[in-house]
Design an enzyme around this catalytic site. Structure first.
Site, short mmCIF file in Angstrom:
data_model
loop_
_atom_site.label_atom_id
_atom_site.label_comp_id
_atom_site.label_asym_id
_atom_site.label_seq_id
_atom_site.Cartn_x
_atom_site.Cartn_y
_atom_site.Cartn_z
N LEU A 1 11.43 -19.83 -4.89
CA LEU A 1 10.31 -19.11 -4.27
C LEU A 1 8.99 -19.30 -5.03
CD1 LEU A 1 9.46 -16.69 -2.26
CD2 LEU A 1 9.91 -15.20 -4.21
N HIS B 1 2.15 3.38 -9.07
CA HIS B 1 1.96 1.95 -9.35
C HIS B 1 3.14 1.43 -10.18
CE1 HIS B 1 -1.90 2.20 -7.56
NE2 HIS B 1 -2.48 2.88 -8.53
N ASP C 1 0.83 -1.20 0.00
CA ASP C 1 0.00 0.00 0.00
C ASP C 1 0.86 1.26 0.00
OD1 ASP C 1 -2.43 1.33 -0.05
OD2 ASP C 1 -2.60 1.41 2.14
C1 IPE Z 1 -5.38 -2.75 -0.08
O1 IPE Z 1 -5.08 -1.42 -0.31
C2 IPE Z 1 -5.39 -3.51 -1.37
C3 IPE Z 1 -4.10 -3.69 -2.01
C4 IPE Z 1 -2.94 -3.31 -1.53
C5 IPE Z 1 -4.12 -4.36 -3.26
P1 IPE Z 1 -6.21 -0.32 -0.43
O2 IPE Z 1 -5.53 0.98 -0.59
O3 IPE Z 1 -7.17 -0.70 -1.48
O4 IPE Z 1 -6.93 -0.43 0.99
P2 IPE Z 1 -7.88 0.58 1.76
O5 IPE Z 1 -8.95 0.99 0.79
O6 IPE Z 1 -7.05 1.75 2.15
O7 IPE Z 1 -8.36 -0.17 2.94
C1 IPE Z 2 -1.66 0.17 -3.31
O1 IPE Z 2 -1.44 1.53 -3.37
C2 IPE Z 2 -1.85 -0.44 -4.67
C3 IPE Z 2 -3.23 -0.85 -4.96
C4 IPE Z 2 -4.22 -0.85 -4.12
C5 IPE Z 2 -3.49 -1.31 -6.31
P1 IPE Z 2 -2.64 2.56 -3.37
O2 IPE Z 2 -3.01 2.82 -4.78
O3 IPE Z 2 -3.74 2.12 -2.49
O4 IPE Z 2 -1.92 3.84 -2.76
P2 IPE Z 2 -2.49 4.84 -1.67
O5 IPE Z 2 -2.93 4.03 -0.50
O6 IPE Z 2 -3.64 5.56 -2.31
O7 IPE Z 2 -1.35 5.73 -1.36
MG MG Z 3 -4.14 2.37 -0.52
#
Ligand code: IPE
Ligand code: IPE
Ligand code: MG
Length: 246
Positions: free
Chosen positions: A128, A34, A17
């Site tokens: 792995l 990303h 995240d």
């Molecule tokens: C969790 O991250 C999902 C992934 C890392 C793929 P999100 O950014 O979607 O989670 P929330 O919405 O903050 O809980």
């Molecule tokens: C995690 O990073 C990746 C996915 C959920 C695909 P985020 O896109 O949720 O990044 P933040 O949390 O908004 O910074």
């Molecule tokens: Mg996120």
């Protein structure tokens, strides 16, 4: 860092995240985060291989992530196809076997094809096992699992009395994986966001403030060192655990 080779995690799961915030902090669109995140994936896959950790499971896209703006979802799917395709030679060099869990039939056709091809191309590797969680959520997995068990009961394949934890685990997407020893969430949030709900029953949880694109091998080593200092009691007392130690 001195790690105890006899107390390494077998399975590390990561909620990757913070990509969006990483990009925003630099005045860039979320998709750049990303893209940078895929470099972090490469580093951590390599690090786990070097540490001889047998299983790494990454939360890459949740069922709830389908609710993001279409442009971001499309960009993520394009990035995924590209990354899966581009990484196969490196995965093979590092003997990594690719695996995927989630409601995969919801992914765009191109993505499903790239995934199947990469899984087939790495199937013979013995290092792995890298599992990507795509269109995954724990509740969705449990729902599909319950349906499958109900069907097996309906056809007489199993009796309701035979359903135990082992049977349930065998119907999950993760049937062939051990439960995670470590669950890491980067990006500072302290929640599990529907990841591996059944499997993390006794995982050790780590919340790192580091945004995923900045996550690196030293962060992982630091978490493993902390893990080795924890006592996993599984409901027993500390005295029992100490007495059981070889
Ligand atoms: C969790 O991250 C999902 C992934 C890392 C793929 P999100 O950014 O979607 O989670 P929330 O919405 O903050 O809980
Ligand atoms: C995690 O990073 C990746 C996915 C959920 C695909 P985020 O896109 O949720 O990044 P933040 O949390 O908004 O910074
Ligand atoms: Mg996120």
């Amino acid at each position: 860092m001195n790690l105890d080779p006899n107390n390494m995690p077998k399975h590390v799961a990561i909620i990757m995240d913070g990509n969006g915030r990483w990009a925003k902090q630099r005045g860039m669109e979320r998709v750049f985060g990303h893209r940078e995140g895929t470099n972090a994936v490469r580093r951590i896959v390599r690090a786990c291989g070097e540490l001889q950790i047998p299983y790494l499971t990454l939360y890459a896209f949740s069922t709830e992530n389908w609710n993001r703006p279409k442009a971001e979802v499309d960009a993520l799917m394009t990035l995924l196809v590209q990354a899966i395709h581009d990484e196969v030679p490196e995965l093979n060099r590092n003997r990594v076997r690719l695996n995927a869990i989630g409601h995969l039939t919801d992914l765009p056709q191109q993505c499903q094809e790239a995934l199947s091809q990469a899984i087939a191309d790495t199937a013979g590797n013995t290092g792995l096992t890298l599992t990507l969680s795509l269109s995954y959520s724990g509740r969705n997995e449990l729902t599909r699992c319950m349906k499958a068990i109900a069907e097996s009961v309906a056809t007489g394949e199993i009796a309701p009395a035979d359903i135990d934890e082992r049977v349930i685990a065998g119907y999950l997407d993760t049937a062939l994986l051990p439960d995670p020893d470590i669950l890491i969430r980067t990006g500072g949030e302290q929640r599990v966001s529907n990841f591996l709900l059944w499997q993390i029953a006794y995982a050790e949880l780590f919340f790192s403030p580091v945004l995923w694109p900045d996550f690196n091998k030293p962060h992982l080593l630091d978490i493993i060192a902390q893990y080795q200092n924890r006592e996993r009691r599984y409901g027993k007392t500390s005295e029992q655990i100490k007495a059981e130690r070889p």
